[in-house]
Every structure is written in structure tokens, then in C-alpha cells.
Design an enzyme around this catalytic site. Sequence first.
Site, PDB file in Angstrom:
ATOM      1  N   TRP A   1     -16.548  25.231 104.754  1.00 29.13           N
ATOM      2  CA  TRP A   1     -16.905  25.279 103.561  1.00 29.13           C
ATOM      3  C   TRP A   1     -17.304  23.715 104.081  1.00 29.13           C
ATOM      4  O   TRP A   1     -16.255  22.966 104.604  1.00 29.13           O
ATOM      5  CB  TRP A   1     -15.695  24.864 102.745  1.00 29.13           C
ATOM      6  CG  TRP A   1     -15.481  25.960 101.938  1.00 29.13           C
ATOM      7  CD1 TRP A   1     -14.910  27.022 102.626  1.00 29.13           C
ATOM      8  CD2 TRP A   1     -15.228  26.645 100.181  1.00 29.13           C
ATOM      9  NE1 TRP A   1     -14.231  27.783 101.861  1.00 29.13           N
ATOM     10  CE2 TRP A   1     -14.467  27.610 100.248  1.00 29.13           C
ATOM     11  CE3 TRP A   1     -15.633  25.093  99.271  1.00 29.13           C
ATOM     12  CZ2 TRP A   1     -14.626  27.863  98.799  1.00 29.13           C
ATOM     13  CZ3 TRP A   1     -15.699  26.187  97.878  1.00 29.13           C
ATOM     14  CH2 TRP A   1     -15.160  27.020  97.868  1.00 29.13           C
TER      15      TRP A   1
ATOM     16  N   ARG B   1     -19.140  17.230  90.719  1.00 30.93           N
ATOM     17  CA  ARG B   1     -19.194  18.288  91.530  1.00 30.93           C
ATOM     18  C   ARG B   1     -18.391  19.089  90.952  1.00 30.93           C
ATOM     19  O   ARG B   1     -17.005  18.180  90.085  1.00 30.93           O
ATOM     20  CB  ARG B   1     -18.666  18.726  92.949  1.00 30.93           C
ATOM     21  CG  ARG B   1     -18.088  19.999  93.428  1.00 30.93           C
ATOM     22  CD  ARG B   1     -17.980  19.829  95.465  1.00 30.93           C
ATOM     23  NE  ARG B   1     -16.822  19.675  95.448  1.00 30.93           N
ATOM     24  CZ  ARG B   1     -16.785  18.980  96.370  1.00 30.93           C
ATOM     25  NH1 ARG B   1     -17.497  18.826  97.938  1.00 30.93           N
ATOM     26  NH2 ARG B   1     -15.122  18.261  96.483  1.00 30.93           N
ATOM     27  N   ASP B   2     -17.805  20.443  90.274  1.00 31.97           N
ATOM     28  CA  ASP B   2     -16.316  21.047  89.314  1.00 31.97           C
ATOM     29  C   ASP B   2     -16.528  19.289  87.846  1.00 31.97           C
ATOM     30  O   ASP B   2     -15.190  19.629  87.619  1.00 31.97           O
ATOM     31  CB  ASP B   2     -15.084  20.085  90.452  1.00 31.97           C
ATOM     32  CG  ASP B   2     -13.393  21.092  89.743  1.00 31.97           C
ATOM     33  OD1 ASP B   2     -14.435  22.289  89.118  1.00 31.97           O
ATOM     34  OD2 ASP B   2     -12.574  21.002  90.130  1.00 31.97           O
TER      35      ASP B   2
ATOM     36  N   SER C   1     -11.045  19.903  92.386  1.00 29.17           N
ATOM     37  CA  SER C   1     -12.188  19.485  93.281  1.00 29.17           C
ATOM     38  C   SER C   1     -13.637  18.467  93.012  1.00 29.17           C
ATOM     39  O   SER C   1     -14.554  18.692  93.355  1.00 29.17           O
ATOM     40  CB  SER C   1     -12.702  20.793  93.898  1.00 29.17           C
ATOM     41  OG  SER C   1     -11.845  21.310  94.281  1.00 29.17           O
TER      42      SER C   1
ATOM     43  N   ASP D   1     -18.793  28.106  91.746  1.00 34.01           N
ATOM     44  CA  ASP D   1     -19.047  27.510  89.909  1.00 34.01           C
ATOM     45  C   ASP D   1     -19.913  26.713  89.213  1.00 34.01           C
ATOM     46  O   ASP D   1     -20.314  25.865  87.592  1.00 34.01           O
ATOM     47  CB  ASP D   1     -17.993  26.575  89.821  1.00 34.01           C
ATOM     48  CG  ASP D   1     -16.551  27.272  90.290  1.00 34.01           C
ATOM     49  OD1 ASP D   1     -16.807  28.272  90.590  1.00 34.01           O
ATOM     50  OD2 ASP D   1     -15.388  27.169  90.829  1.00 34.01           O
TER      51      ASP D   1
ATOM     52  N   HIS E   1     -16.875  34.995  88.318  1.00 37.84           N
ATOM     53  CA  HIS E   1     -16.246  36.236  87.998  1.00 37.84           C
ATOM     54  C   HIS E   1     -16.546  36.637  86.876  1.00 37.84           C
ATOM     55  O   HIS E   1     -16.885  36.627  86.368  1.00 37.84           O
ATOM     56  CB  HIS E   1     -14.802  36.553  88.549  1.00 37.84           C
ATOM     57  CG  HIS E   1     -14.162  35.318  88.142  1.00 37.84           C
ATOM     58  ND1 HIS E   1     -13.306  35.735  86.851  1.00 37.84           N
ATOM     59  CD2 HIS E   1     -13.768  33.867  87.740  1.00 37.84           C
ATOM     60  CE1 HIS E   1     -12.036  34.288  86.014  1.00 37.84           C
ATOM     61  NE2 HIS E   1     -13.142  33.018  86.833  1.00 37.84           N
TER      62      HIS E   1
ATOM     63  N   TRP F   1     -15.323  35.099  83.588  1.00 35.50           N
ATOM     64  CA  TRP F   1     -16.021  34.129  83.487  1.00 35.50           C
ATOM     65  C   TRP F   1     -17.667  34.598  83.305  1.00 35.50           C
ATOM     66  O   TRP F   1     -17.791  34.340  82.097  1.00 35.50           O
ATOM     67  CB  TRP F   1     -16.127  32.914  84.669  1.00 35.50           C
ATOM     68  CG  TRP F   1     -16.721  31.764  84.269  1.00 35.50           C
ATOM     69  CD1 TRP F   1     -17.154  31.211  82.952  1.00 35.50           C
ATOM     70  CD2 TRP F   1     -16.650  30.874  85.365  1.00 35.50           C
ATOM     71  NE1 TRP F   1     -17.583  30.171  83.652  1.00 35.50           N
ATOM     72  CE2 TRP F   1     -17.135  29.339  85.034  1.00 35.50           C
ATOM     73  CE3 TRP F   1     -16.404  30.584  86.801  1.00 35.50           C
ATOM     74  CZ2 TRP F   1     -16.948  28.523  85.769  1.00 35.50           C
ATOM     75  CZ3 TRP F   1     -16.461  29.617  87.428  1.00 35.50           C
ATOM     76  CH2 TRP F   1     -16.742  28.280  87.190  1.00 35.50           C
TER      77      TRP F   1
ATOM     78  N   TRP G   1      -7.058  29.828  87.427  1.00 36.32           N
ATOM     79  CA  TRP G   1      -7.643  29.590  88.711  1.00 36.32           C
ATOM     80  C   TRP G   1      -7.092  29.176  90.198  1.00 36.32           C
ATOM     81  O   TRP G   1      -7.182  28.967  91.414  1.00 36.32           O
ATOM     82  CB  TRP G   1      -9.178  28.798  88.395  1.00 36.32           C
ATOM     83  CG  TRP G   1      -9.110  27.508  87.782  1.00 36.32           C
ATOM     84  CD1 TRP G   1      -9.021  27.141  87.099  1.00 36.32           C
ATOM     85  CD2 TRP G   1      -8.556  26.547  88.561  1.00 36.32           C
ATOM     86  NE1 TRP G   1      -8.943  26.176  86.277  1.00 36.32           N
ATOM     87  CE2 TRP G   1      -8.695  24.947  87.378  1.00 36.32           C
ATOM     88  CE3 TRP G   1      -8.429  25.718  89.466  1.00 36.32           C
ATOM     89  CZ2 TRP G   1      -8.259  24.104  87.905  1.00 36.32           C
ATOM     90  CZ3 TRP G   1      -8.358  24.331  89.919  1.00 36.32           C
ATOM     91  CH2 TRP G   1      -8.576  23.375  89.352  1.00 36.32           C
TER      92      TRP G   1
ATOM     93  N   GLU H   1      -5.283  27.179 101.782  1.00 34.38           N
ATOM     94  CA  GLU H   1      -5.632  26.050 101.806  1.00 34.38           C
ATOM     95  C   GLU H   1      -5.641  25.599 100.456  1.00 34.38           C
ATOM     96  O   GLU H   1      -6.312  27.032  99.778  1.00 34.38           O
ATOM     97  CB  GLU H   1      -7.443  25.582 101.864  1.00 34.38           C
ATOM     98  CG  GLU H   1      -7.691  25.944 103.952  1.00 34.38           C
ATOM     99  CD  GLU H   1      -9.275  26.005 104.012  1.00 34.38           C
ATOM    100  OE1 GLU H   1      -9.852  24.806 103.290  1.00 34.38           O
ATOM    101  OE2 GLU H   1      -9.251  25.041 105.506  1.00 34.38           O
TER     102      GLU H   1
ATOM    103  N   ASP I   1      -5.757  24.667  96.468  1.00 33.96           N
ATOM    104  CA  ASP I   1      -6.695  24.619  95.491  1.00 33.96           C
ATOM    105  C   ASP I   1      -6.822  23.718  94.426  1.00 33.96           C
ATOM    106  O   ASP I   1      -7.660  22.963  94.089  1.00 33.96           O
ATOM    107  CB  ASP I   1      -6.733  26.278  94.279  1.00 33.96           C
ATOM    108  CG  ASP I   1      -7.408  27.003  94.738  1.00 33.96           C
ATOM    109  OD1 ASP I   1      -8.371  27.646  95.474  1.00 33.96           O
ATOM    110  OD2 ASP I   1      -5.994  28.493  94.581  1.00 33.96           O
TER     111      ASP I   1
HETATM  112  C1  BGC Z   1     -12.319  22.379  97.143  1.00 33.86           C
HETATM  113  C2  BGC Z   1     -12.771  21.919  99.113  1.00 33.86           C
HETATM  114  C3  BGC Z   1     -12.231  23.381  99.644  1.00 33.86           C
HETATM  115  C4  BGC Z   1     -12.697  24.451  99.510  1.00 33.86           C
HETATM  116  C5  BGC Z   1     -11.898  25.633 100.363  1.00 33.86           C
HETATM  117  C6  BGC Z   1     -11.971  23.407  97.322  1.00 33.86           C
HETATM  118  O1  BGC Z   1     -11.198  24.277  96.477  1.00 33.86           O
HETATM  119  O2  BGC Z   1     -12.420  21.460  97.118  1.00 33.86           O
HETATM  120  O3  BGC Z   1     -12.460  20.939  99.686  1.00 33.86           O
HETATM  121  O4  BGC Z   1     -13.015  23.072 101.419  1.00 33.86           O
HETATM  122  O5  BGC Z   1     -11.754  24.922  98.133  1.00 33.86           O
HETATM  123  O6  BGC Z   1      -9.924  25.332 100.517  1.00 33.86           O
END
Ligand code: BGC
Length: 389
Positions: A82, A116-117, A123, A162, A207, A210, A310, A342, A344
Site C-alpha cells: 500500500w 480519502r475515506d 483511513s 472505496d 464488494h 455494497w 468492515w 495490519e 483497519d
Molecule cells: C490504511 C492504510 C494501510 C492499509 C493496509 C488502510 O486501511 O488506511 O494506511 O496501509 O489499510 O493495511
Amino acid sequence: MKTSTSILALATLASALPSQPVTKRACTSAVKLSGSENVFKSYTLHANSFYKAEVAEAVKNLSDKSLATAAAKVGDVGSFLWLDTIANIQKLKTELATDIPCKNVLGLVIYDLPGRDCAAKASNGELKVGEINRYKTEYIDVIAGILKANPNQAFALIIEPDSLPNLVTNIDETACQQSKSGYEEGVAYALKTLNLPNVVMYVDAGHGGWLGWNDNLKPGAEGLAKVYKAAGSPSQVRGISTNIAGWNAFDLSPGEFSKASDAQYNKAQNEKLYVELFGAALQTAGHPNHAIIDTGRNAVTGLREEWGHWCNVKGAGFGVRPTSTTGAELVDAFVWGKPGGESDGTSDTSATRYDSFCGNNDAFKPSPEAGEWNQVYFEELLKNAKPQF
Ligand code: BGC
């Protein structure tokens, strides 16, 4: 004999030298991809060094050491890298300095639109609504320059998860109204500028839960087609990405939410059906309709209270590993889009980017900021993986 021994010794020494640029497995001529072919048939999604390093660190920190062998294997799974800030373009440069085999395609997520988002908080990005010129010049142009400078490397891009779906279903929210023109201009610019011979692109389409609703299929497809056409119908656009960072099963039947009171309004009860239904709408609207589907965290179903939940869904497991054997004509590949482990979004209610979805009963807590590593969650994904590692 003496000579060959010393050559061998030298060769061993050379391969141990850390400072040598490692390019030996890279392609030696320019890569030629096209939106009319499935890149994943001839290329393997690359297991990038960033996810590898995160997983290697996680292996050291396991609470249950008996998971070590299985955990270590997760780092060898191909996944998307990412590029979620201008600064993180550096990750792309770092990755390109590693030894990427010729038959590996490097997966990148383009994710830094202004505002964004817009329908959530977790995010929210670094660029504010209106900062479209920064998006173009400091983000997209820079990435395009790097991709151009590496013509022998194949790239697969997921474009702005998104963003266009939010313009269909969340346009009643002020933030999405304000973001609309920047999203459309930004995605069109990305598609036009990144339309390079060594690149294929998949525009994000949310998805099945959605844009899969009967009433959303047509406006959703037309929304994507409008932007694609504004970009000049770029040849390297192959279609769409679905279920990115999502939880939907590929072909579970009856679908996970088929018993919900509103199920009659959505025939896209799994991602396979979604790709068929949305794919048909895309074709009518004049947009390429092949798809890649994120199966990184969709091994376990029946976890969400609602389809739209989500954030860090509790009890999830790593899903099917990346493959181009999908059994569905329109589905190019199953991929790992979200790097599992990672977060969300943060569960800290006092954080600026706290979103109430990350406080839901079905959301795992505590969870760190979006993108940050959540060790306990990683271990859960591993234990619940299907197939097991
Ligand atoms: C985050 C990003 C991250 C990505 C992958 C997104 O929800 O906003 O910062 O790189 O997820 O984990």
C-alpha cells in the site's frame, strides 16, 4: 583443481556481500502487459519485503511459540504493497532494489486521494479536499516516474479502494459531496498517467454487500465508466478489484446474508455472484470487467452482525492464497489485498481517526491505527486460516 576451488570460494564470498545490487532474477527486457490479458496467468503476485518483515517480526513476538513454523510461512504469501502516503512511495523504491524474479508481478495499492475515506474516519488521508494538484504532482506523477524507470518489471495496481463506491452510496454525506470532484478527477488522472506498458490496473468496486444491491449495480457501473472514459479509456485497465480489506466469501451458497430481511434486494450474495452481476453492468456501461478478489481474510463467515461492518472483524482467518485458478471466467485471480495483521482502524475512542465501526461488538479490540500491526489479531488470523498454514 586449485583454481576451481578458489573460484568457488570467490563466488561464495561474492554472494555473501550485502552491498551488491541484486538484480539477477529480474527480466532483461521490457515487459509488455495489456488489459486484454490476465497477468496473473503468467505472473505470480510478489511476496514483498515489507509484509515479509512484518511477519518476521511477528514470528519473534508470538504468544504461542508452537505457531512459529506456520506463522513464518505467511511472509511468503504474495500481497499488495500500500502506497498510502507520499512518504510511503519510498517503499516502492526500496522494494525495487530487492531481487524480484522476472515472473513476479509487484502488486501496489494506489491510495492517497484528497479527502480519502469520505464516509468513515479510520483511513482519512493526508491530503485535504481540494489538494488535487498535490495528488497529481507529488503522488501520481512520482509513482508513474518510478514505474516508467523500471520497464522490465511487471506491476498490478489496485486503484483507490472505496473511493468511487462511496460516491454512489454515501453521497448524502457532506464529506463525500465535497470529495466527489476530486475523486473523479484524481482517479481519472491516475488511470491516464499510470497507463504504461508494464502496468495493469484494477479500479476498486467495493464488494457485493455494497454496490451489489439491485439499485446500486447500474449507478455503480456508470460511475466507474464515467471516470474510465474521462481518462481516455486506458488500454491497461483490466477491470475491477473487489472485497479489498473485506470479509465476503467467494462462492458461499446460500450467501452469508441471504437470510437477512433485505436479502431480496441484493442478488450478489457472494463475491462470485457480485462479479457476474456487476460485471454485466460494467459491460453495458462500457468499462472493462475482469476482476481480482481479496481473499486475505475471508476464511471464516458468519462473524459480522451486518454486511457493512468492515473494521477488524473478530474471529477472521487468512483465506485462500493468491492464485489465478478461480473457476470463474471473469475472475482473474484471488489476491491478498489487505496485508493480514495490519489494522483497519483504531479502537481508541479518543483518537481523531476513531470510527464507531471499530467499536462495534464484532470488531476486535484493542486495535491500533489503520495500517499498524496488531499482533494478537495476526495470531487469530493464523489460527483460523483456511487452508491452514
Ligand atoms: C490504511 C492504510 C494501510 C492499509 C493496509 C488502510 O486501511 O488506511 O494506511 O496501509 O489499510 O493495511
